[in-house]
Structure formats: structure tokens, C-alpha cells
Motif scaffolding. Structure first.
Motif, short mmCIF file in Angstrom:
data_model
loop_
_atom_site.label_atom_id
_atom_site.label_comp_id
_atom_site.label_asym_id
_atom_site.label_seq_id
_atom_site.Cartn_x
_atom_site.Cartn_y
_atom_site.Cartn_z
N TYR A 1 -4.31 -1.25 -8.76
CA TYR A 1 -3.57 -1.49 -8.99
C TYR A 1 -3.22 -2.27 -7.34
O TYR A 1 -2.02 -2.86 -7.77
N ARG A 2 -3.93 -2.83 -6.58
CA ARG A 2 -3.20 -4.06 -5.85
C ARG A 2 -3.80 -5.02 -6.34
O ARG A 2 -2.16 -5.98 -6.12
N HIS B 1 -2.85 1.49 -16.92
CA HIS B 1 -2.79 1.16 -15.17
C HIS B 1 -1.27 1.20 -15.40
O HIS B 1 -0.31 1.78 -13.60
N VAL B 2 -0.64 0.08 -15.69
CA VAL B 2 0.31 0.08 -15.52
C VAL B 2 1.72 1.07 -15.99
O VAL B 2 1.94 1.34 -15.16
N LEU B 3 1.53 2.05 -16.86
CA LEU B 3 1.72 2.56 -16.50
C LEU B 3 2.02 3.18 -16.14
O LEU B 3 3.10 4.65 -15.51
N ARG B 4 0.96 3.88 -15.19
CA ARG B 4 0.35 4.91 -13.64
C ARG B 4 2.02 3.79 -12.41
O ARG B 4 2.02 4.52 -11.43
N MET B 5 1.48 2.49 -12.64
CA MET B 5 2.84 2.47 -11.96
C MET B 5 4.13 2.80 -12.04
O MET B 5 4.90 1.32 -11.19
N MET C 1 0.95 5.95 -6.94
CA MET C 1 -0.39 7.05 -7.62
C MET C 1 -0.50 8.79 -7.03
O MET C 1 -1.00 9.44 -7.93
N HIS C 2 -0.11 8.58 -6.17
CA HIS C 2 -0.06 10.07 -5.28
C HIS C 2 0.12 11.17 -4.99
O HIS C 2 0.87 12.22 -4.52
N GLY C 3 2.20 10.20 -5.47
CA GLY C 3 3.30 11.11 -4.99
C GLY C 3 3.72 11.08 -3.61
O GLY C 3 2.86 10.14 -2.54
N ALA C 4 4.18 11.78 -3.21
CA ALA C 4 5.28 11.92 -2.11
C ALA C 4 4.14 12.01 -1.18
O ALA C 4 2.90 13.17 -1.50
N ALA D 1 0.49 -1.14 -0.36
CA ALA D 1 0.26 0.45 0.05
C ALA D 1 0.90 1.26 0.51
O ALA D 1 0.33 2.29 -0.33
N VAL D 2 2.08 1.01 1.19
CA VAL D 2 2.64 2.65 0.89
C VAL D 2 3.26 2.45 -0.16
O VAL D 2 3.33 3.61 -1.22
N ARG D 3 3.81 1.89 -0.98
CA ARG D 3 4.87 1.97 -2.47
C ARG D 3 3.81 2.27 -3.29
O ARG D 3 4.18 2.76 -4.71
N VAL D 4 3.18 1.65 -3.35
CA VAL D 4 1.83 1.33 -4.73
C VAL D 4 1.14 3.19 -4.35
O VAL D 4 0.68 3.96 -5.41
N GLY D 5 0.86 3.24 -3.17
CA GLY D 5 0.20 4.62 -2.87
C GLY D 5 0.89 5.49 -3.63
O GLY D 5 0.63 6.83 -3.44
N ARG D 6 2.75 5.41 -3.34
CA ARG D 6 3.68 6.33 -3.22
C ARG D 6 3.32 6.97 -5.19
O ARG D 6 3.42 8.04 -5.49
#
Length: 583
Positions: A485-486, A576-580, A470-473, A463-468
Motif C-alpha cells: 500500500y505504501r 489492493h487498490v480497491l481496498r484503498m 485499511m483499518h477504519g476509524a 500512513a495516517v490516510r492509508v491506515g484509515r
């Protein structure tokens, strides 16, 4: 003869025992005899103060004799300068600027013997002494410079010897407190009793570690805006501060406060400095013990999160000894510093700069990591006293009550809200020192036993790594809110994801061509609006016919996605993968 007022003041100062304490121009403390005390010695009983009365509290640490023309090159701060005026006998105009020159160099006073080479001092010189508060003294004709030097220096040395004897006695008393099992509070109590003042010991963040005295005076010391860092004692008004230094680190400070003022030099070298030394010993000892205990707790929790700590009953009992409650609904929170590579390259080697700069960056990164751990510890204790917080090499892990009753916050038994924990931890982490670094946080699903913690930990890490991504720092993400994304994060081979993106998007998979990036943006909005051409044109500010042309071009590149639902799904997943990117 000296005026009665001056004589009384001088002897009153002398009767204090130890010499008065004053701030030097550097902001640190100096010791010695005040000018008023010097005027009280027997060899100067016939001296007369003719200017600079407001400077009688200047400190005299040494004496010098001016009998050469270039004396200004040899004087030192806190000196009492004695002269017959011989160097100035042929240049009386030099007297007018002499006081200003001596004051600029930090001297304490000038004592002149008239009659042989000088008949008098110009009025301008006396006016200048009054304006600068620089004591100007006329010496009696029958006193020798050697008598003044001998008596004043003897008084200074005798008083320093008395100070050393007292400090050694105080030091032994404070050490006995430590050897007897006493702590910082007992040391502070002893110091307060010896000085008859309020005393407080604070850490580097100005939090009170121990205090003795009335509550209002303790608060006055906590509110005092003293210097951030000091290498020695500092006196300011009613406050006397001594830093607690050990091993090159500033561990805090000890402050004494007397509402009526009057703190003396022995309060520093005699007691407070010795107390600071003993406090440094106690603090470093506590830190060493805490470091061992923290490592032990972290090692055990690492085993729990890895699933190798044993059965649930044993884990629960063991953690109860740490003050942790794992026999309830729980959630795992993982906090990671953002931009680790740019700031300290935490996980790998530095980009360059040699071993020295690499070590400096590593030390800075560890300090920031420790601040992050402290921030989370403070906040979790505030809301859930039975929660667990440990710091690993590159992350802080917290296990708190979740999913209903089970928390132990001050408001009742409700479990702490992760959003509140993150908000308060951010405030604690950033505010004290203007910390500009940010951290991202991941939150797991709720588990009901220690057996579920390994999976919950993995969820929080994802969650912390995917969240970063998706939403940045500074992102905060819950595992259940990651959506598709999960699922994508479960793919263990990132190369396989990149192959899927290239095969699905073709020329649109890279950022090398600006036109391809623009077309990919058009595709993204089309899919987001469920192929609503009018809405897509409005969002992209295109003419309807322009968008129709772009859709045709996209279908020639990607296939008939407007008619093929499966192709649209593949395209959506590829975007979605590109965003990740980077996961």
C-alpha cells in the motif's frame, strides 16, 4: 415577647454584619436578611414565632402587605408577607391552605396581626407551618406596618451599601496585584487571606490552576462534585463556587472551602465574584499570549516540515528556545480526526443549513480539534518533555524521540513507544467529556536530523490516510508497515489507479452487481490462499465442485490466472487498490 432562644439566635445572626447566604430553589445564591435577623429588629421585639422554627434561615429580600383577596397573584419569592387578615375575615377556611400556597411560591415568612379581623389562627395552619419549615409570626398590636417596612428595608439597603463599599475596596486590591505583575496564584493567595479559607482556581476541565490552603482542603475542592455549568455563585455545604466567565465562555471556577462552614454572602459578592472577574482577565490574557506563541511555533514548524526553515544548526537552536530537541533520532506522528466531513466538513464548505448552522458546525469542529491538540500535548509532555506538538488546521503533528536513547520520559532515557502515546492520547481525548469522535494516527520512519523531517512528515501523512482506509476509524499505522500500500500510495494520479483496476478486473471492478461482488470475494480468497482450492472452499463454505465452477467462470472473465503468475500479481494489486478506495 420572643423566647430567649429565638432572641439570642436573631441577634447573633445580626451581629455577623453582612446578611446570611442561602441557596435559592434554582440552586443559585440569594442575599438579604434571614427571618431570624428580621425578628431581631427593634420594631419586632414584641413579635412571637408560633410555627416553622426550622425556617428561620430563609432569606427576606423584600416585604409585601396582604390586604386584597387575590394576593397570591402578586407575591414574589423571598418576601416577608404582612397581613391583618382582612382579606380572609369572611373565609377562615382559606387559612388552612394559605401557608402551603405561600411556601409553594417561595415566600420567606408570614406575619399576622390579630385582634381586629382575626381572633386566632387555626391549629392546622400552625402544624402545616412546622411541617414545611415556613415561619409563622404573630405581630404585636401596637406596631405599624410602615414602621416594619421602613426599618427592615433600611437594614437591607444599608447592608448592601456596606457590601458594595467592601467589594470595591477588594476589587482595587486585586487589580493592583495584576498591575504589579502578579498572576492567578497571587490573586488566590490574597483571596484566601481575606476570607481566611482555602481557595482554588480551576479550569473548565477541573484542573487546578492555582491554590492556597492546606493540601487536604485543596483536594476536597478538587474532588467536590459541583455543578458542571453555572451562571452565578453556588453554595453547597462547605463549598462556595463562583464561575469564571468572560466573552460568553466558561473559563473555569473559583471555589472557597471552610471545613466548619459559615461562608457568608460577602464572600461571594464582596470577594469571590471580584476575584473571578480578575481571574477571567488573567486567563484570557494568558490565552491570548499562548495563542500567539502557539501560532508562532506552528508557523515555524510548518516551515521546518516544508524544508524552508534553513540549515540544521539554525533550526536546532531556534527550536531549543521552544523547549524542543531536534538534535537526536526522531519520528513524526500525525493525528487526524476521523469523519471530518460528516461532523464539521473541516476542509470544505458545509453541505447546507445556511451561514448560521455552518458557523456552528465550524465552531464545534475547532473545539474538537483543540481537544485533540491538548490531549497530544499532555501525553507527549508526560513521556518526552523535549518533544514538539503543534496543531495545524486539520491535523496534530508531534515530533518525539525515536530509535533508542533520546527520549526524556519519567522512566529514563528510552524513546517513547508510539503505540503507548496513541493509547494514552485516545484516553485523554475521549474520557473527560465522553467524546465520541475518533482520530487516526500515522507514524514515520526514524530520522536523525531536521533535514529529514519533511520526508518523515510526508510518510506520517500517508500512513495516517492509508491506515484509515485499511483499518477504519481510529487506525494506527507505521509507514514501514504499509507494505504494498505504501508503493500504491506513491502514485500521484488516483485516476490512473482506477483505470488499472477497471482494465484488470473488468466486470468485477464495481459494486453495482451483487454477483460480481460475490465473485470478487471468491477471487480474493483464492489469491490469499495461493490458489489452494480446498482451503478456499472451506473458508467460503462452498462445495468443492461449486468452487471449481466459479474458478472456471473467473478465468473466462479475467484470463488464465491459475497458470499466469503475472496476471495473478496484477489481480492482487487491483484488489489492493480497491481496498484503498478514496485515496
Amino acid at each position: 415577647m420572643l423566647p430567649d432562644k429565638l432572641t439570642d439566635r436573631a441577634y447573633a445572626a445580626a451581629d455577623l454584619g453582612p446578611p446570611a447566604l442561602r441557596l435559592a430553589s434554582t440552586g443559585t445564591l440569594t442575599y438579604g436578611l434571614s427571618v431570624g435577623e428580621v425578628l431581631g429588629v427593634s420594631t419586632l421585639k414584641g413579635a412571637r414565632l408560633i410555627g416553622g422554627r426550622s425556617g428561620l434561615d430563609r432569606i427576606v429580600q423584600r416585604l409585601n402587605v396582604m390586604e386584597v383577596p387575590d394576593i397570591l397573584a402578586w407575591v414574589k419569592p423571598n418576601e416577608l408577607l404582612l397581613t391583618t387578615g382582612y382579606p380572609l375575615r369572611n373565609t377562615p377556611q382559606a387559612l388552612e391552605n394559605l401557608v402551603a400556597d405561600l411556601d409553594e411560591r417561595g415566600l420567606s415568612a408570614l406575619a399576622v396581626k390579630l385582634g381586629r379581623y382575626l381572633d386566632g389562627l387555626p391549629p392546622q395552619m400552625i402544624e402545616q407551618a412546622d411541617r414545611l419549615g415556613f415561619p409563622l409570626i404573630l405581630l404585636p398590636g401596637d406596631v405599624g406596618f410602615d414602621d416594619i417596612l421602613n426599618q427592615v428595608l433600611t437594614d437591607i439597603l444599608n447592608r448592601q451599601a456596606a457590601v458594595l463599599a467592601r467589594t470595591e475596596e477588594v476589587h482595587r486590591a486585586l487589580v493592583q496585584i495584576v498591575l504589579g505583575g502578579g498572576g492567578l496564584q497571587e490573586v488566590v493567595d490574597e483571596v484566601a487571606a481575606l476570607l481566611e479559607v482555602a481557595v482554588v482556581a480551576m479550569d473548565g476541565d477541573r484542573r487546578m490552576l492555582a491554590g492556597s490552603g492546606p493540601e487536604d482542603q485543596l483536594q476536597a475542592m478538587l474532588d467536590w462534585d459541583g455543578p458542571e455549568h453555572a451562571s452565578g455563585p453556588v453554595l453547597s455545604g462547605r463549598h462556595l463556587m463562583v464561575p469564571v466567565l468572560a466573552g460568553g465562555f466558561d473559563h473555569g471556577r473559583i471555589i472557597a472551602h471552610r471545613p466548619a462552614g459559615g461562608l457568608r454572602e460577602t464572600d461571594v459578592v464582596g470577594i469571590l465574584e471580584r476575584a473571578a472577574t480578575v481571574a477571567a482577565l488573567l486567563i484570557t490574557k494568558q490565552q491570548a499570549v499562548a495563542a500567539v506563541e502557539s501560532k508562532y511555533r506552528a508557523d515555524f514548524l510548518r516551515d521546518v516540515l516544508a524544508g524552508r526553515a534553513g540549515e540544521d544548526d539554525g533550526i536546532i537552536a531556534h527550536c531549543a528556545g521552544f523547549g524542543w530537541d531536534l538534535d537526536r533520532p526522531m519520528a513524526v506522528l500525525v493525528a487526524e480526526l476521523d469523519d471530518r466531513g460528516a461532523e464539521g466538513r473541516g476542509r470544505g464548505e458545509p453541505a447546507g443549513g445556511g451561514a448560521r448552522s455552518a458557523r456552528g458546525r465550524g465552531d464545534d469542529e475547532r473545539m474538537v480539534q483543540e481537544r485533540l491538540a491538548q490531549a497530544w500535548t499532555t501525553v507527549v509532555r508526560r513521556h518526552d518533555r523535549r518533544g514538539a506538538v503543534v496543531s495545524f488546521a486539520h491535523e496534530v503533528v508531534a515530533i518525539v524521540g525515536a530509535g533508542g536513547p533520546g527520549g526524556d520520559g519519567p522512566a529514563g532515557s528510552a524513546a517513547p513507544d508510539p503505540a503507548v502515546l496513541v493509547k494514552e492520547a485516545t484516553a485523554v481525548f475521549c474520557e473527560p467529556h465522553g467524546q465520541r469522535r475518533t482520530f487516526s494516527t500515522g507514524i514515520s520512519r526514524t530520522v536523525t536530523s531536521p533535514a529529514g523531517l519533511p520526508e518523515a512528515y510526508e510518510q506520517a501523512v500517508k500512513a495516517v490516510r492509508v491506515g484509515r482506509q485499511m483499518h477504519g476509524a481510529g487506525a494506527r499505522a507505521h509507514f514501514d508497515q504499509l507494505g504494498v500500500y505504501r508503493l500504491l500510495s506513491l502514485v500521484s494520479d488516483p485516476a490512473e489507479l482506477h483505470v488499472f483496476v477497471r482494465e484488470t478486473l473488468g466486470e468485477l471492478a464495481t459494486d453495482d452487481d451483487p454477483e460480481a461482488v460475490d465473485l470478487r470475494r471468491t477471487l480474493q480468497v483464492l489469491l490469499d490462499t495461493n490458489l489452494n482450492v480446498a482451503e478456499t472452499a472451506r473458508q467460503l463454505h462452498f462445495h468443492y465442485n461449486t468452487l471449481r465452477y466459479r474458478i472456471g467462470k473467473l478465468e473466462r472473465m479475467l484470463g488464465p490466472f491459475t497458470e499466469d503468475a503475472h496476471l495473478r500479481l496484477n489481480l492482487t494489486l487491483a484488489l489492493h487498490v480497491l481496498r484503498m478506495r478514496g485515496i
